[in-house]
Scaffold this motif. Structure first.
Motif, PDB file in Angstrom:
ATOM      1  N   TYR A  13      65.004  56.198  67.976  1.00 45.12           N
ATOM      2  CA  TYR A  13      65.735  54.928  67.909  1.00 45.12           C
ATOM      3  C   TYR A  13      65.322  54.124  66.679  1.00 45.12           C
ATOM      4  O   TYR A  13      66.158  53.492  66.025  1.00 45.12           O
ATOM      5  CB  TYR A  13      65.457  54.156  69.196  1.00 45.12           C
ATOM      6  CG  TYR A  13      65.822  52.700  69.172  1.00 45.12           C
ATOM      7  CD1 TYR A  13      67.148  52.291  69.222  1.00 45.12           C
ATOM      8  CD2 TYR A  13      64.831  51.723  69.118  1.00 45.12           C
ATOM      9  CE1 TYR A  13      67.477  50.942  69.214  1.00 45.12           C
ATOM     10  CE2 TYR A  13      65.150  50.375  69.120  1.00 45.12           C
ATOM     11  CZ  TYR A  13      66.467  49.997  69.167  1.00 45.12           C
ATOM     12  OH  TYR A  13      66.793  48.661  69.155  1.00 45.12           O
ATOM     13  N   LEU A  14      64.033  54.137  66.349  1.00 45.51           N
ATOM     14  CA  LEU A  14      63.562  53.441  65.159  1.00 45.51           C
ATOM     15  C   LEU A  14      64.237  53.999  63.904  1.00 45.51           C
ATOM     16  O   LEU A  14      64.612  53.242  63.000  1.00 45.51           O
ATOM     17  CB  LEU A  14      62.046  53.582  65.033  1.00 45.51           C
ATOM     18  CG  LEU A  14      61.190  53.000  66.159  1.00 45.51           C
ATOM     19  CD1 LEU A  14      59.716  53.291  65.894  1.00 45.51           C
ATOM     20  CD2 LEU A  14      61.422  51.519  66.314  1.00 45.51           C
ATOM     21  N   PHE A  15      64.387  55.319  63.867  1.00 50.10           N
ATOM     22  CA  PHE A  15      65.009  55.943  62.692  1.00 50.10           C
ATOM     23  C   PHE A  15      66.508  55.667  62.630  1.00 50.10           C
ATOM     24  O   PHE A  15      67.028  55.229  61.589  1.00 50.10           O
ATOM     25  CB  PHE A  15      64.763  57.452  62.706  1.00 50.10           C
ATOM     26  CG  PHE A  15      65.661  58.212  61.769  1.00 50.10           C
ATOM     27  CD1 PHE A  15      65.492  58.108  60.394  1.00 50.10           C
ATOM     28  CD2 PHE A  15      66.687  59.004  62.262  1.00 50.10           C
ATOM     29  CE1 PHE A  15      66.337  58.789  59.519  1.00 50.10           C
ATOM     30  CE2 PHE A  15      67.535  59.685  61.393  1.00 50.10           C
ATOM     31  CZ  PHE A  15      67.362  59.581  60.017  1.00 50.10           C
ATOM     32  N   THR A  16      67.224  55.908  63.722  1.00 43.80           N
ATOM     33  CA  THR A  16      68.679  55.777  63.676  1.00 43.80           C
ATOM     34  C   THR A  16      69.120  54.328  63.486  1.00 43.80           C
ATOM     35  O   THR A  16      70.140  54.064  62.840  1.00 43.80           O
ATOM     36  CB  THR A  16      69.313  56.345  64.961  1.00 43.80           C
ATOM     37  OG1 THR A  16      68.693  55.739  66.106  1.00 43.80           O
ATOM     38  CG2 THR A  16      69.115  57.856  65.033  1.00 43.80           C
ATOM     39  N   GLY A  17      68.344  53.377  64.039  1.00 38.18           N
ATOM     40  CA  GLY A  17      68.676  51.972  63.806  1.00 38.18           C
ATOM     41  C   GLY A  17      68.553  51.608  62.342  1.00 38.18           C
ATOM     42  O   GLY A  17      69.415  50.915  61.784  1.00 38.18           O
ATOM     43  N   GLY A  18      67.495  52.064  61.693  1.00 40.17           N
ATOM     44  CA  GLY A  18      67.342  51.810  60.269  1.00 40.17           C
ATOM     45  C   GLY A  18      68.424  52.486  59.448  1.00 40.17           C
ATOM     46  O   GLY A  18      68.948  51.908  58.486  1.00 40.17           O
ATOM     47  N   LEU A  19      68.790  53.705  59.827  1.00 37.83           N
ATOM     48  CA  LEU A  19      69.847  54.421  59.130  1.00 37.83           C
ATOM     49  C   LEU A  19      71.169  53.662  59.226  1.00 37.83           C
ATOM     50  O   LEU A  19      71.921  53.544  58.245  1.00 37.83           O
ATOM     51  CB  LEU A  19      70.003  55.822  59.735  1.00 37.83           C
ATOM     52  CG  LEU A  19      71.099  56.708  59.152  1.00 37.83           C
ATOM     53  CD1 LEU A  19      70.812  57.041  57.700  1.00 37.83           C
ATOM     54  CD2 LEU A  19      71.238  57.995  59.973  1.00 37.83           C
ATOM     55  N   ALA A  20      71.470  53.137  60.412  1.00 35.35           N
ATOM     56  CA  ALA A  20      72.702  52.372  60.610  1.00 35.35           C
ATOM     57  C   ALA A  20      72.723  51.132  59.722  1.00 35.35           C
ATOM     58  O   ALA A  20      73.736  50.822  59.072  1.00 35.35           O
ATOM     59  CB  ALA A  20      72.845  51.978  62.074  1.00 35.35           C
ATOM     60  N   ALA A  21      71.604  50.419  59.685  1.00 35.21           N
ATOM     61  CA  ALA A  21      71.531  49.203  58.877  1.00 35.21           C
ATOM     62  C   ALA A  21      71.716  49.522  57.389  1.00 35.21           C
ATOM     63  O   ALA A  21      72.475  48.842  56.685  1.00 35.21           O
ATOM     64  CB  ALA A  21      70.190  48.510  59.111  1.00 35.21           C
ATOM     65  N   GLY A  22      71.027  50.552  56.915  1.00 32.92           N
ATOM     66  CA  GLY A  22      71.176  50.937  55.518  1.00 32.92           C
ATOM     67  C   GLY A  22      72.592  51.364  55.184  1.00 32.92           C
ATOM     68  O   GLY A  22      73.132  51.044  54.118  1.00 32.92           O
ATOM     69  N   GLY A  23      73.220  52.095  56.116  1.00 29.93           N
ATOM     70  CA  GLY A  23      74.605  52.524  55.889  1.00 29.93           C
ATOM     71  C   GLY A  23      75.547  51.348  55.765  1.00 29.93           C
ATOM     72  O   GLY A  23      76.464  51.356  54.915  1.00 29.93           O
ATOM     73  N   ALA A  24      75.371  50.328  56.591  1.00 31.20           N
ATOM     74  CA  ALA A  24      76.239  49.154  56.520  1.00 31.20           C
ATOM     75  C   ALA A  24      76.084  48.433  55.181  1.00 31.20           C
ATOM     76  O   ALA A  24      77.075  47.982  54.577  1.00 31.20           O
ATOM     77  CB  ALA A  24      75.917  48.208  57.673  1.00 31.20           C
ATOM     78  N   LEU A  25      74.847  48.320  54.701  1.00 28.27           N
ATOM     79  CA  LEU A  25      74.623  47.651  53.419  1.00 28.27           C
ATOM     80  C   LEU A  25      75.229  48.437  52.269  1.00 28.27           C
ATOM     81  O   LEU A  25      75.845  47.865  51.356  1.00 28.27           O
ATOM     82  CB  LEU A  25      73.116  47.478  53.199  1.00 28.27           C
ATOM     83  CG  LEU A  25      72.433  46.436  54.102  1.00 28.27           C
ATOM     84  CD1 LEU A  25      70.916  46.521  53.963  1.00 28.27           C
ATOM     85  CD2 LEU A  25      72.912  45.036  53.745  1.00 28.27           C
ATOM     86  N   ILE A  26      75.079  49.754  52.317  1.00 26.24           N
ATOM     87  CA  ILE A  26      75.664  50.588  51.257  1.00 26.24           C
ATOM     88  C   ILE A  26      77.194  50.523  51.312  1.00 26.24           C
ATOM     89  O   ILE A  26      77.870  50.432  50.280  1.00 26.24           O
ATOM     90  CB  ILE A  26      75.162  52.035  51.396  1.00 26.24           C
ATOM     91  CG1 ILE A  26      73.697  52.106  50.969  1.00 26.24           C
ATOM     92  CG2 ILE A  26      76.019  52.999  50.562  1.00 26.24           C
ATOM     93  CD1 ILE A  26      73.051  53.453  51.201  1.00 26.24           C
TER      94      ILE A  26
END
Length: 335
Positions: free
Chosen positions: A49-62
């Motif tokens: 969950y720690l990884f996928t949440g960060g991935l989601a946030a980074g994807g939205a910013l990109i």
């Protein structure tokens, strides 16, 4: 020979008027060698969950950055990365809770002093926005006339607004998990409260940059190479601070957790270097992207395991407490 007792309770023996020898203090021990703290009940679902949440946030910013700078393919990749990441995060969180209704119950209250409560609301706000932005990418597949034609025309502006809104929530999603871990009594997490949000922010951007380098056309990935370098700088700086915590920083450098953290750092360096020289090479871009994603996974699992290790070993709780008590006693005015 005379016996005296020191202020700290240790008996001292020596000749009258001569040098007194202190008996070394006994090593600490917990009750029957059991942990002082109860180890976190979270399973490895939470590490994921720690990884996928960060991935989601980074994807939205990109995705939002690509939208503003006119990179449509990269925008699509960013939006779908955000939706995929937040969907996986929600599943992993609910799975760890055991019953889906527990997630619903957490939404019944909003408690600003609870990182878990705030995080639940961040996730609930981010998910629909990321979903709308990603689904809007399907608009060109709809018929041009009738009700579907209207949806086809409305979807792009609605998706653009949702994408920007998701990007506004993304920094909170990327960093709140670091605050959540630091808010616990687990020594290696609690003492790392100034650094964990930065480590997680850099890790989130590195992972999302990696997905973009793999999936987006090379002609649109120039910003990702610069973003990967910035992410690596932030994460490396935060990671160095973790190891300088003193005793409670040991799990970040030793044992299984230390090996994971080290692997994450090596993969991050390799991925960043490959990204900077990839230019238009699809092979190098793919290698770079895979290394960046893998580095984020290793870092998140390493931090998670470091906390568990520090909770299992009593010394990470007892020794710092004794040191703080001794400092307090030394600073207290003597009558």
């Amino acid at each position: 020979m005379t016996d005296t007792t020191s202020p700290d309770g240790h008996r001292r023996r020596g000749r009258a008027g001569g040098e007194q020898l202190a008996v070394p203090p006994a090593d600490f021990s917990s009750y029957y060698g059991r942990p002082v703290l109860k180890p976190p009940v979270w399973r490895y679902d939470i590490a994921g969950y720690l990884f996928t949440g960060g991935l989601a946030a980074g994807g939205a910013l990109i995705g939002a950055g690509a939208q503003v700078t006119g990179r449509p393919e990269l925008c699509t990749v960013g939006r779908w990365t955000a939706l995929g990441g937040v969907t996986a995060s929600t599943y992993l969180l609910i799975h760890d809770l055991g019953r889906p209704d527990r997630f619903h119950h957490m939404l019944r209250v909003a408690k600003l002093t609870s990182p878990m409560s705030v995080g639940t609301w961040i996730l609930a706000a981010f998910g629909p926005l990321a979903g709308v932005a990603a689904v809007a990418e399907l608009a060109p597949l709809l018929p041009q006339h009738g009700v579907f034609g209207l949806a086809r025309r409305l979807a792009p502006p609605v998706g653009a607004a949702a994408g920007l809104a998701a990007a506004a929530v993304a920094p909170a999603l990327a960093t709140y998990t670091g605050v959540l871990l630091a808010d616990t009594a687990v020594p290696s997490w609690h003492d790392a409260y100034p650094s964990l949000p930065f480590v997680f922010a850099g890790s989130a951007l590195a992972a999302a940059s990696g997905v973009g380098l793999i999936a987006a056309p090379a002609r649109q990935t120039a910003p990702l190479r610069r973003l990967a370098l910035a992410a690596a700088t932030v994460e490396m700086a935060g990671g160095r601070q973790l190891e300088r915590l003193g005793l409670t920083g040991e799990p970040y450098a030793r044992g299984r957790s230390g090996r994971l953290i080290t692997a994450g750092r090596v993969l991050l360096a390799v991925g960043t270097a490959a990204a900077l020289v990839s230019r238009r090479s699809r092979l190098l871009a793919a290698i770079s992207g895979a290394a960046l994603v893998a580095s984020s996974v290793a870092t998140r699992f390493g931090v998670f395991e470091a906390g568990r290790a520090s909770a299992r070993d009593p010394k990470y709780t007892v020794v710092p407490q004794r040191e703080r008590l001794e400092e307090k006693n030394a600073a207290a005015p003597r009558s």
